[in-house]
Write a protein that holds these residues in place. Structure first.
Motif, PDB file in Angstrom:
ATOM      1  N   PHE A  16       0.837  -1.205   0.000  1.00 28.39           N
ATOM      2  CA  PHE A  16       0.000   0.000   0.000  1.00 28.39           C
ATOM      3  C   PHE A  16       0.873   1.258   0.000  1.00 28.39           C
ATOM      4  N   THR A  17       1.853   1.316   0.900  1.00 25.54           N
ATOM      5  CA  THR A  17       2.705   2.506   0.971  1.00 25.54           C
ATOM      6  C   THR A  17       3.609   2.628  -0.258  1.00 25.54           C
ATOM      7  N   SER A  19       2.916   1.645  -3.268  1.00 23.93           N
ATOM      8  CA  SER A  19       2.067   2.095  -4.361  1.00 23.93           C
ATOM      9  C   SER A  19       1.633   3.543  -4.175  1.00 23.93           C
ATOM     10  N   GLY A  87      -3.447  -3.828  -1.765  1.00 27.88           N
ATOM     11  CA  GLY A  87      -2.514  -2.790  -1.344  1.00 27.88           C
ATOM     12  C   GLY A  87      -1.912  -2.018  -2.499  1.00 27.88           C
ATOM     13  N   THR A  88      -1.732  -2.665  -3.626  1.00 19.68           N
ATOM     14  CA  THR A  88      -1.151  -2.006  -4.794  1.00 19.68           C
ATOM     15  C   THR A  88      -2.188  -1.202  -5.575  1.00 19.68           C
ATOM     16  N   PRO A  91      -4.262   2.690  -3.582  1.00 18.77           N
ATOM     17  CA  PRO A  91      -3.766   4.071  -3.645  1.00 18.77           C
ATOM     18  C   PRO A  91      -3.996   4.758  -4.992  1.00 18.77           C
TER      19      PRO A  91
END
Length: 191
Positions: A16-17, A19, A87-88, A91
């Motif tokens: 997540f972060t 991306s 997660g990808t 965002p």
């Protein structure tokens, strides 16, 4: 490695972060994934990450999502693949949804256009860094066949303008053959 709630959260939050703070496309996220999963978390070794990225590149679709799916599946099966994909994808979905409301204002803004144009240089530098690092990993292994394939593929595309599909097919066939040859049982052991 213990696969508890913390493990799954780390898996999701890592992609997540990555991306959320990656600008410039899928090839930019590859070195960041390598840094996170290989160097920081030490969940995957360098050579395996290189193999996972190669598989992600050869599959249809965005490389960032493909690589995330493969890494997630490698770490935690189908649940891991689902978490890393989510997660990808989340965002960019959020960012594009928000930006779509301001598209008209951004479209004509000279400063935003100049900023985006300038970011292309940074993205190009990151992609060159990825190519050099991946190439050096192959060269440092000192295996003649992969080095030869890499050089010939570069020459075929850069000089002779050979279609990338042919290069992928030929490289895949050579890789499959050499892997098969390396994994053959020794004839002497059978005798």
């Amino acid at each position: 490695m213990k696969k508890d709630k913390k493990f799954y959260w780390t898996l999701f939050f890592s992609t997540f972060t990555l991306s959320a703070f990656t600008f410039g496309g899928g090839y930019v996220i590859v070195p960041l994934m390598q840094k996170r999963f290989v160097k920081e978390l030490k969940w995957i070794d360098e050579e395996e990450m290189l193999d996972l990225v190669a598989i992600g590149q050869s599959a249809p679709g965005p490389i960032a999502v493909n690589a995330s799916i493969i890494v997630g599946y490698r770490m935690a099966g189908i649940l891991g693949a689902l978490l890393t994909t989510l997660g990808t994808v989340l965002p960019p979905l959020f960012i594009i949804t928000i930006l779509s409301y301001f598209y008209i204002a951004f479209r004509e803004n000279v400063i935003i256009n100049a900023l985006l144009f300038g970011m292309q240089a940074g993205v190009a530098a990151v992609i060159v860094d990825v190519v050099i690092n991946m190439g050096m990993t192959i060269v440092n292994d000192k295996r003649l066949v992969p080095i030869s394939v890499m050089i010939l593929a570069f020459i075929a595309t850069a000089i002779f303008n050979v279609n990338i599909v042919f290069i992928l097919l030929i490289s895949g066939a050579i890789g499959a053959y050499t892997t098969y040859r390396v994994n053959l049982p020794d004839k002497k052991e059978e005798g």
